[in-house]
Design a protein around this motif. Structure first.
Motif, PDB file in Angstrom:
ATOM      1  N   PRO A  18       0.817  -1.288  -0.073  1.00  0.00           N
ATOM      2  CA  PRO A  18       0.126   0.218   0.112  1.00  0.00           C
ATOM      3  C   PRO A  18       0.735   1.221   0.039  1.00  0.00           C
ATOM      4  CG  PRO A  18      -0.854  -1.537   1.641  1.00  0.00           C
ATOM      5  CD  PRO A  18       0.412  -2.056   1.096  1.00  0.00           C
ATOM      6  N   ALA A  19       0.405   2.268  -0.722  1.00  0.00           N
ATOM      7  CA  ALA A  19       0.958   3.664  -0.992  1.00  0.00           C
ATOM      8  C   ALA A  19       2.044   3.569  -1.727  1.00  0.00           C
ATOM      9  CB  ALA A  19       1.614   4.195   0.569  1.00  0.00           C
ATOM     10  N   SER A  20       2.386   2.350  -2.515  1.00  0.00           N
ATOM     11  CA  SER A  20       3.600   2.180  -3.389  1.00  0.00           C
ATOM     12  C   SER A  20       2.877   2.709  -4.737  1.00  0.00           C
ATOM     13  CB  SER A  20       4.020   0.851  -3.688  1.00  0.00           C
ATOM     14  OG  SER A  20       4.691   0.651  -4.754  1.00  0.00           O
ATOM     15  N   ALA A  21       3.894   3.468  -5.497  1.00  0.00           N
ATOM     16  CA  ALA A  21       3.531   3.979  -6.882  1.00  0.00           C
ATOM     17  C   ALA A  21       3.134   2.697  -7.781  1.00  0.00           C
ATOM     18  CB  ALA A  21       4.454   4.877  -7.379  1.00  0.00           C
ATOM     19  N   HIS A  22       2.225   2.965  -8.801  1.00  0.00           N
ATOM     20  CA  HIS A  22       1.945   2.153  -9.921  1.00  0.00           C
ATOM     21  C   HIS A  22       2.483   2.793 -11.241  1.00  0.00           C
ATOM     22  CE1 HIS A  22      -0.573   0.005 -12.875  1.00  0.00           C
ATOM     23  NE2 HIS A  22      -0.713  -1.070 -12.098  1.00  0.00           N
ATOM     24  N   GLY A  66       0.932   5.807 -12.996  1.00  0.00           N
ATOM     25  CA  GLY A  66       1.180   7.243 -12.388  1.00  0.00           C
ATOM     26  C   GLY A  66       0.218   7.122 -11.278  1.00  0.00           C
ATOM     27  N   THR A  67      -0.608   6.128 -10.927  1.00  0.00           N
ATOM     28  CA  THR A  67      -1.529   6.170  -9.691  1.00  0.00           C
ATOM     29  C   THR A  67      -0.576   5.312  -8.582  1.00  0.00           C
ATOM     30  OG1 THR A  67      -2.235   4.193 -10.193  1.00  0.00           O
ATOM     31  CG2 THR A  67      -3.657   6.000 -10.919  1.00  0.00           C
ATOM     32  N   CYS A  68      -1.361   5.099  -7.642  1.00  0.00           N
ATOM     33  CA  CYS A  68      -0.645   4.299  -6.306  1.00  0.00           C
ATOM     34  C   CYS A  68      -1.559   3.651  -5.746  1.00  0.00           C
ATOM     35  CB  CYS A  68      -0.215   5.437  -5.277  1.00  0.00           C
ATOM     36  SG  CYS A  68      -1.368   6.266  -4.633  1.00  0.00           S
ATOM     37  N   SER A  69      -1.258   2.241  -5.064  1.00  0.00           N
ATOM     38  CA  SER A  69      -1.984   1.508  -4.340  1.00  0.00           C
ATOM     39  C   SER A  69      -2.510   2.290  -3.071  1.00  0.00           C
ATOM     40  CB  SER A  69      -1.038   0.374  -3.831  1.00  0.00           C
ATOM     41  OG  SER A  69      -2.040  -0.393  -2.884  1.00  0.00           O
ATOM     42  N   THR A  70      -3.977   2.339  -2.929  1.00  0.00           N
ATOM     43  CA  THR A  70      -4.583   3.359  -1.880  1.00  0.00           C
ATOM     44  C   THR A  70      -5.627   2.363  -1.211  1.00  0.00           C
ATOM     45  OG1 THR A  70      -6.337   3.779  -3.416  1.00  0.00           O
ATOM     46  CG2 THR A  70      -4.453   5.306  -3.537  1.00  0.00           C
ATOM     47  N   PRO A  71      -5.901   2.539   0.032  1.00  0.00           N
ATOM     48  CA  PRO A  71      -6.744   2.031   0.983  1.00  0.00           C
ATOM     49  C   PRO A  71      -8.183   2.029   0.505  1.00  0.00           C
ATOM     50  CG  PRO A  71      -5.943   3.731   2.224  1.00  0.00           C
ATOM     51  CD  PRO A  71      -5.006   3.594   0.961  1.00  0.00           C
ATOM     52  N   VAL A  72      -9.025   1.124   0.582  1.00  0.00           N
ATOM     53  CA  VAL A  72     -10.491   1.378   0.245  1.00  0.00           C
ATOM     54  C   VAL A  72     -11.104   1.194   1.488  1.00  0.00           C
ATOM     55  CG1 VAL A  72     -12.370   0.126  -0.913  1.00  0.00           C
ATOM     56  CG2 VAL A  72     -10.178   0.002  -1.899  1.00  0.00           C
ATOM     57  N   LEU A  73     -11.956   2.341   1.871  1.00  0.00           N
ATOM     58  CA  LEU A  73     -12.598   2.640   2.921  1.00  0.00           C
ATOM     59  C   LEU A  73     -14.158   2.368   2.895  1.00  0.00           C
ATOM     60  CD1 LEU A  73     -10.711   5.949   4.353  1.00  0.00           C
ATOM     61  CD2 LEU A  73     -10.174   3.259   4.631  1.00  0.00           C
TER      62      LEU A  73
END
Length: 681
Positions: A199-203, A206-213
């Motif tokens: 999580p939080a690592s770049a893709h 250009g996006t990144c791995s983000t938590p799903v709340l």
């Protein structure tokens, strides 16, 4: 690590994170926090928060990482390489290993992904992630869901409060795969290289791995704190039982009446050595094992073919694949193939691709491409051996397996000769020689003492003394002594003791002997038995317990040790959590042995020993190359730039008086191995 050990940014009462809604797709380097698991970055309104959460998540996973290294994609080409774990959050993708160096899992990451855009409804990966997380919530198992960065990707993270054996994780992953087809099995079935982008690592997009709340106004730090609580083995058993029940319901749905399931007979199967994993023969990057003169001639012909250059206009792929097939037939190992792929002229196809009519351009990842071609060659060779079993057997087995079977049968007639630490070490060296004979099919071969010591789980001086004892007592014969980089040649002799058998003919070798020898030596070379308070004799007692011996008299008869010594060993093993009070082995053998090694402060001893022996082997090869260069005439000096290890292409270190500086050379080799992460050895 509990929640209280998280970085300071997670402490309640810190400055709340400000959020404001923007249209999805306006990515400016900040993080997208998806409030709805079915939302994507392209068709929904998401919440963008201040990017401090990314550093908080990254630092937490950095501290939790099972290994000091990670796999990174610095070029953003989806080609990951092993590298030290970056201390700060980088702008390129970083994938974290799920298992520790011992092969036990500390994290479970369920990777749901789909490459097809659904015509209606949710993508399979989104639906599978929703169903799986619903199961986790119903079982109250702490977890974290992240949007991987791709359009339909979802990662479900579970942090384990205790290490989990690879076999248990593999079974759970395959069970989950039957219910959720979009699950990627590779991270959860390969403890050596299995990793997932954290999580939080770049893709790379250009996006990144983000938590799903689940809550649009939720705090991502709370989700991370919940993950830090960790899951237990009891949670995994409940999850496995729940998934099994769901699968049974799906399989029996629609039938006129439920099919009665017979109750399986529950047999209390004791833990065995089969749970251990590792290489058969430990490598030190020394010359390969040689068998006899016939093999030497065949290897010389193969090396001559590998040294033949190919003209620029000729086909490069055909000769390279033909050479790989010959290497597979000669029993080459992966490390030797990769070394040859970097330098052999005949394998130019593995290093470069055609560019124009005569030009060639270097491939971006030579090792990866070479491994793929090597796997193809191995598959082709295996298909040929299955179609021609008799020809394959005559070319690979020259009596080594039968001799190994005879020696093992003779060695088991009198366990007292292998008692004590010295006796256990001799037996381990003999088992390692039998394993080499089983793998090569030969009774005569040469192997260096360092590789033999690492395979047997002993030190090099101990292996030397064991070889001397085995020669004096008639188990082996030294046929030829070492010369240069070539080691001593040994021959396994017929057992020196009389072995009675009821068969009138020569019994066929046990087909499972090689597997048993492999598992025995894996146990013998564990870090745990290097502790001064335990030693090889205590390891032999533990192996006997794993083999089904529980009483003191049975253990004493199996190991040849006195009853008082066996009792002392059992007490030590009980204190370390390896044996129960009733004398049976614990079920979590791998994790228990790893924890005991950490407790005694000997974790990593075998790995450090392998690194030292690798450096010593390379240093000796460096010195032999230096001697060859010094002795050659001035007009015929050998080219130094032909070795795949860069350090060995230069001059050997020397002191002010001109004498060879072996200590300095060893230090330089060790430093180079550390920088290159031990050359992936």
């Amino acid at each position: 690590m509990c929640g209280a050990e998280l970085p300071a940014l997670l402490i309640r009462g810190s400055e709340p994170m400000r959020s404001f809604p923007v249209l999805a797709g306006q990515f400016d380097g900040s993080a997208h926090l998806c409030a709805d698991p079915s939302a994507t970055h392209n068709d929904a309104v998401t919440t963008v928060t201040n990017h401090n959460w990314r550093h908080t998540y990254y630092q937490a996973f950095h501290e939790w990482s099972p290994r000091p290294s990670a796999r990174v994609d610095t070029a953003r080409t989806h080609i990951y390489t092993d590298a030290p774990f970056p201390a700060d959050l980088p702008d390129f993708p970083v994938a974290m290993y799920l298992a520790d160096p011992h092969g036990t899992y500390r994290f479970l990451a369920f990777d749901f992904d789909s490459t097809q855009t659904p015509s209606i409804g949710l993508a399979d990966s989104i639906a599978d992630a929703l169903a799986f997380t619903s199961t986790l919530r119903s079982l109250n198992i702490p977890h974290l869901v992240t949007a991987s960065g791709s359009q339909w990707g979802r990662h479900v993270w579970i942090r384990m409060a205790e290490p989990v054996a690879a076999g248990a994780v593999r079974s759970l992953a395959r069970l989950t795969k039957q219910l959720h087809s979009s699950l990627d099995l590779s991270p959860l079935t390969n403890p050596r290289t299995g990793c997932v982008r954290l999580p939080a690592s770049a893709h790379r997009s250009g996006t990144c791995s983000t938590p799903v709340l689940s809550d649009p106004d939720g705090d991502p730090n709370e989700a991370l704190a919940a993950l830090s609580l960790g899951a237990t083995m009891l949670d995994l058993r409940r999850l496995s039982k729940h998934l099994t029940m769901m699968l049974t319901v799906l399989n029996t749905a629609g039938t006129t009446e439920p099919t009665p399931q017979p109750k399986p007979r529950t047999s209390r199967k004791s833990p065995s050595l089969e749970v251990l994993t590792g290489p058969t023969i430990v490598e030190t990057r020394a010359p390969a094992i040689r068998c006899n003169l016939e093999d030497d001639a065949r290897h010389a012909a193969l090396h001559a073919a590998l040294s033949t250059p190919i003209r620029p206009r000729d086909d490069h792929s055909g000769p390279a694949f033909s050479a790989l097939l010959r290497m597979a037939a000669n029993g080459w190992r992966t490390d030797d193939v990769l070394s040859a792929a970097r330098t052999a002229p005949a394998l130019e196809y593995l290093r470069t691709g055609r560019y124009g009519s005569t030009g060639r351009v270097q491939r971006p990842d030579i090792d990866r491409f070479a491994l793929r071609q090597w796997d193809r060659a191995l598959a082709a060779w295996n298909r040929w051996t299955q179609k021609h079993p008799r020809r394959a057997e005559t070319t690979t087995d020259k009596g080594g397996r039968l001799r190994a079977h005879q020696i093992q049968h003779a060695a088991g007639t009198d366990p007292t000769q292998w008692s004590g630490n010295a006796g256990v070490h001799r037996r381990c060296v003999l088992d390692a020689l039998c394993l080499i004979a089983w793998e090569t099919g030969r009774t005569e071969f040469d192997i260096d003492q360092r590789r033999l010591a690492l395979t047997a789980g002993v030190t090099q001086p101990t292996a030397s003394r064991a070889l001397s004892w085995l020669r004096e007592n008639g188990w082996i014969t030294r046929v030829d002594t070492c010369r240069g980089t070539r080691s001593d040649r040994y021959r396994l002799d017929l057992p020196p003791v009389e072995v009675r058998t009821e068969s009138q003919g020569v019994p066929a070798p046990d087909p499972l002997l090689g597997t048993r020898l492999h598992q025995t030596l894996l146990h013998a070379r564990h870090d745990l038995w290097t502790s001064p308070g335990l030693g090889g004799a205590c390891g032999a007692t533990h192996r006997a317990v794993l083999s089904g011996h529980h009483s003191t008299s049975s253990l004493s008869q199996a190991t040849g040790l006195p009853a008082a010594t066996v009792t002392r060993h059992l007490r030590l093993l009980q204190d370390l959590g390896l044996v129960t009070r009733c004398g049976r082995a614990v079920k979590k053998v791998v994790s228990a042995m790893a924890a005991a090694a950490v407790k005694l402060g000997v974790a990593g001893v075998i790995e450090a020993r392998q690194r030292l022996y690798t450096a010593e082997s390379l240093m000796w090869e460096w010195w032999q190359r230096e001697l060859a260069w010094r002795r050659a005439p001035r007009s015929r000096k050998p080219v130094r730039a032909e070795h795949p290890f860069p350090l060995l292409r230069g001059r050997f270190p020397a002191g002010e008086d001109g004498r060879a500086d072996f200590a300095g050379a060893l230090g330089r080799v060790l430093a180079s191995l550390s920088r290159a992460v031990a050359l992936a050895a």
